[in-house]
Scaffold this motif. Sequence first.
Motif, short mmCIF file in Angstrom:
data_model
loop_
_atom_site.label_atom_id
_atom_site.label_comp_id
_atom_site.label_asym_id
_atom_site.label_seq_id
_atom_site.Cartn_x
_atom_site.Cartn_y
_atom_site.Cartn_z
N UNK A 117 0.84 -1.20 0.00
CA UNK A 117 0.00 0.00 0.00
C UNK A 117 0.87 1.25 0.00
N UNK A 118 1.90 1.26 0.83
CA UNK A 118 2.81 2.41 0.86
C UNK A 118 3.52 2.58 -0.48
N UNK A 119 3.94 1.49 -1.09
CA UNK A 119 4.63 1.56 -2.38
C UNK A 119 3.71 2.12 -3.46
N UNK A 120 2.44 1.72 -3.44
CA UNK A 120 1.49 2.25 -4.43
C UNK A 120 1.27 3.74 -4.22
N UNK A 121 1.19 4.16 -2.97
CA UNK A 121 1.01 5.59 -2.68
C UNK A 121 2.22 6.37 -3.18
N UNK A 122 3.42 5.84 -2.95
CA UNK A 122 4.63 6.52 -3.42
C UNK A 122 4.65 6.61 -4.94
N UNK A 123 4.22 5.53 -5.60
CA UNK A 123 4.20 5.53 -7.07
C UNK A 123 3.23 6.56 -7.62
N UNK A 124 2.18 6.85 -6.85
CA UNK A 124 1.18 7.83 -7.28
C UNK A 124 1.65 9.27 -7.04
N UNK A 125 2.80 9.44 -6.38
CA UNK A 125 3.34 10.77 -6.10
C UNK A 125 4.80 10.82 -6.53
N UNK A 126 5.05 10.66 -7.83
CA UNK A 126 6.44 10.61 -8.32
C UNK A 126 7.17 11.93 -8.12
N UNK A 127 8.45 11.82 -7.83
CA UNK A 127 9.32 12.99 -7.66
C UNK A 127 10.63 12.71 -8.38
N UNK A 128 11.14 13.67 -9.14
CA UNK A 128 12.42 13.47 -9.82
C UNK A 128 13.52 13.06 -8.84
N UNK A 129 14.26 12.05 -9.20
CA UNK A 129 15.36 11.60 -8.35
C UNK A 129 14.98 10.60 -7.29
N UNK A 130 13.70 10.20 -7.21
CA UNK A 130 13.24 9.27 -6.18
C UNK A 130 12.69 8.02 -6.84
N UNK A 131 13.15 6.86 -6.37
CA UNK A 131 12.67 5.57 -6.86
C UNK A 131 12.34 4.70 -5.65
N UNK A 132 11.09 4.29 -5.55
CA UNK A 132 10.63 3.51 -4.40
C UNK A 132 10.34 2.07 -4.84
N UNK A 133 10.84 1.11 -4.06
CA UNK A 133 10.64 -0.30 -4.36
C UNK A 133 9.83 -0.99 -3.26
N UNK A 134 8.92 -1.85 -3.66
CA UNK A 134 8.22 -2.72 -2.71
C UNK A 134 9.08 -3.97 -2.54
N UNK A 135 9.98 -3.89 -1.56
CA UNK A 135 10.99 -4.95 -1.44
C UNK A 135 11.58 -4.95 -0.03
N UNK A 136 11.88 -6.13 0.46
CA UNK A 136 12.56 -6.28 1.75
C UNK A 136 13.98 -5.74 1.64
N UNK A 137 14.44 -5.02 2.66
CA UNK A 137 15.80 -4.51 2.66
C UNK A 137 16.82 -5.62 2.50
N UNK A 138 16.53 -6.79 3.04
CA UNK A 138 17.48 -7.89 2.95
C UNK A 138 17.54 -8.50 1.55
N UNK A 139 16.71 -8.02 0.64
CA UNK A 139 16.76 -8.45 -0.76
C UNK A 139 16.82 -7.22 -1.66
N UNK A 140 17.60 -6.20 -1.25
CA UNK A 140 17.58 -4.90 -1.95
C UNK A 140 18.23 -4.94 -3.33
N UNK A 141 19.13 -5.86 -3.57
CA UNK A 141 19.78 -6.03 -4.88
C UNK A 141 20.63 -4.84 -5.31
#
Length: 284
Positions: A97-121
């Motif tokens: 839900x948080x990731x979808x909200x972030x995707x709906x409010x894009x900002x230049x220079x910001x990339x949000x992933x729905x992902x566990x930190x322990x699998x950040x890649x």
Amino acid sequence: MIVPQTPQDAVAVAGHYDELDPVYRRVWGEHVHHGLWETGRETPAQAVEALVETVGDRLRLRPGEACVDIGCGYGATARQLAAGRGVRVTGFTLSAVQARHAAAHPTPGVEIHHRDWFANALPEGSADAAWAIESTEHMADKPRFFAEAHRVLSPGGRLVVCAWLADPAASEWTVRHLLEPVCREGRLPSMGTREEYEAMARAAGFTVTGYEDVSRRVARTWTICARRLLKALAMDRDARRLALRGRHRVFAVTVPRLIQAYRTGAMRYGIFTLAAAGEDAAPE
């Protein structure tokens, strides 16, 4: 380390934030973290932004730097620092839900992933700075959090961690009636002390360059939340259903516990400033 009687994991954390999303945003907004009052006259909105700016200051952010927001929530902190400091931010959240909200409010220079930190890649040494604002509490393997942050940061890279901490001298009563229930109800696998956090950070290769206890300057967050929550419960049937029923019904009880935990000193709020091995790692 305070450990709840009922084990908590990443699935439980994600479910907590997904299902209580309407309540969190109505009660506190897009910044899912404490406010920081410098003068006492700030509005709640100004106070939450002040905490973000404090993190930016501790990190000594410079335009163009690559940054990581570990446990980024709705992306509000990432957006504020990207816009105000000219940095590039990659954020990670467990909540769909948080990731979808972030995707709906894009900002230049910001990339949000729905992902566990322990699998950040993220590639090794790819970030100049990173922060974790009230997210390490939700991680069962805290030493691994620090190890992964150290891997991702370049030599001399900076890390700031804002964390809910247990007072090492907390009485048996406050642990049983305040801290353990806060962990269990808030989906915290554990709550550490300042000393435990610093030991884990050093074991991962960090130098502790600063620490500040800001408990008194953040504690009013919860009295404000309590008033807003009561208003929401009185006026909004959906809020009552989410906060008072089902597996998240304890949410309304947790807020008074947090108020009392701060008042008794059983719980603290600390800001750690850390540096990975390199030329910027000398203590301040």
